[in-house]
Design an enzyme around this catalytic site. Structure first.
Site, PDB file in Angstrom:
ATOM      1  N   GLY A   1      54.341  22.581   0.380  1.00 38.39           N
ATOM      2  CA  GLY A   1      53.491  23.372   1.272  1.00 38.39           C
ATOM      3  C   GLY A   1      53.846  24.845   1.348  1.00 38.39           C
TER       4      GLY A   1
ATOM      5  CD  GLU B   1      34.808  21.472 -16.078  1.00 36.83           C
ATOM      6  OE1 GLU B   1      35.611  21.800 -16.965  1.00 36.83           O
ATOM      7  OE2 GLU B   1      33.800  22.144 -15.782  1.00 36.83           O
TER       8      GLU B   1
ATOM      9  CG  HIS C   1      45.103  25.047 -11.968  1.00 32.14           C
ATOM     10  ND1 HIS C   1      45.506  23.725 -11.928  1.00 32.14           N
ATOM     11  CD2 HIS C   1      45.238  25.443 -13.259  1.00 32.14           C
ATOM     12  CE1 HIS C   1      45.858  23.347 -13.149  1.00 32.14           C
ATOM     13  NE2 HIS C   1      45.707  24.366 -13.977  1.00 32.14           N
TER      14      HIS C   1
HETATM   15  C1  GAR Z   1      51.324  25.102  -6.534  1.00 31.61           C
HETATM   16  O1  GAR Z   1      52.032  25.731  -7.567  1.00 31.61           O
HETATM   17  C2  GAR Z   1      49.889  24.861  -6.940  1.00 31.61           C
HETATM   18  O2  GAR Z   1      49.385  25.845  -7.787  1.00 31.61           O
HETATM   19  C3  GAR Z   1      49.996  23.540  -7.648  1.00 31.61           C
HETATM   20  O3  GAR Z   1      50.911  22.808  -6.881  1.00 31.61           O
HETATM   21  C4  GAR Z   1      51.873  23.709  -6.303  1.00 31.61           C
HETATM   22  C5  GAR Z   1      52.031  23.369  -4.837  1.00 31.61           C
HETATM   23  O4  GAR Z   1      53.078  24.105  -4.273  1.00 31.61           O
HETATM   24  N1  GAR Z   1      48.737  22.890  -7.715  1.00 31.61           N
HETATM   25  C6  GAR Z   1      48.314  22.198  -8.767  1.00 31.61           C
HETATM   26  O5  GAR Z   1      48.976  22.049  -9.765  1.00 31.61           O
HETATM   27  C7  GAR Z   1      46.923  21.624  -8.632  1.00 31.61           C
HETATM   28  N2  GAR Z   1      46.393  21.260  -9.903  1.00 31.61           N
HETATM   29  P1  GAR Z   1      53.260  24.185  -2.702  1.00 31.61           P
HETATM   30  O6  GAR Z   1      53.210  22.740  -2.161  1.00 31.61           O
HETATM   31  O7  GAR Z   1      54.623  24.775  -2.511  1.00 31.61           O
HETATM   32  O8  GAR Z   1      52.171  25.020  -2.122  1.00 31.61           O
END
Ligand code: GAR
Length: 215
Positions: free
Chosen positions: A13, A144, A110
């Site tokens: 998070g 998508e 992403h």
């Molecule tokens: C982030 O780096 C986000 O871009 C990625 O998960 C991480 C969550 O970090 N999301 C994906 O890969 C979605 N396809 P966080 O929990 O510390 O915010």
């Protein structure tokens, strides 16, 4: 009136935290009505609780199908009258029904310069390809996977001594800048997705979205 934001997480998070901080500083005209996680015990839930934000855990393993899980989640989100749904490291593939229900008011972040590297292991893939640049993208969610219209992108340079971990850290830093910015724009009704494309103020952002320059 401040917008009602519901944030969906599956992990640490840190993007949620960046958005919470931006709300606290008065930049975002919104409030987080709830943080929903599909996994119990993750640090993002603790961040929300510490800030007095309502939390919900909806464990996908308790449902017979993806469809049933998504239907329950949509109902839960609706119970918080969400104007905006923010996917912040929510690692689940969504059903078309769920996506359609929140279309135009659901964002995802992403860790790549979309349309490059949809899916997983984006940092490793950028390194293996010998790219000189990598980054992150906030986009509207469509059916998508990682394919919706782009709102904002932030790039980082890849240095010869970068590893998957160092690159991930660099990208995370930019994520924490562009996600609050995107949420700020939507909450202020400055950005929207129309049949003409993604509009910010009165400009059409084009296919790549707003190109954010790190300061
Ligand atoms: C982030 O780096 C986000 O871009 C990625 O998960 C991480 C969550 O970090 N999301 C994906 O890969 C979605 N396809 P966080 O929990 O510390 O915010």
């Amino acid at each position: 009136m401040p917008k009602s934001i519901v944030v969906l997480i599956s992990g640490s998070g840190s993007n949620l935290q960046a958005i919470m901080d931006s709300i606290d500083s008065g930049r975002i005209n919104g409030r987080i009505s709830a943080v929903i996680s599909n996994k119990d015990g993750v640090f993002g839930l603790e961040r929300a609780r510490n800030a007095g934000i309502a939390t919900e855990v909806l464990d996908h393993k308790q449902f017979d199908s993806r469809k049933q899980f998504d239907a329950a989640m949509a109902e839960l989100i609706d119970s918080y009258a969400a104007d905006l749904v923010v996917l912040a490291g929510f690692m689940r593939i969504l059903t078309p029904e769920f996506v359609r229900h929140f279309q135009g008011r659901m964002l995802n972040i992403h860790p790549s310069l979309l349309p490059k590297y949809k899916g997983l292991h984006t940092h490793q893939r950028a390194l293996e390809a010998g790219d000189s640049q990598h980054g992150c993208t906030v986009h509207f969610v469509t059916e998508e996977l990682d394919g919706g219209p782009l709102l904002v992108q932030g790039a980082v340079s890849i240095d010869p001594d970068d590893t998957e971990e160092s690159l991930q850290q660099k990208v995370h830093k930019v994520e924490h800048q562009i996600y609050p910015l995107a949420v700020e724009w939507l909450c202020a009704d400055r950005a929207k997705w129309t049949s003409e494309g993604v509009i910010l103020d009165d400009s059409n952002l084009g296919e790549r979205g707003f190109q954010y320059q790190q300061n």
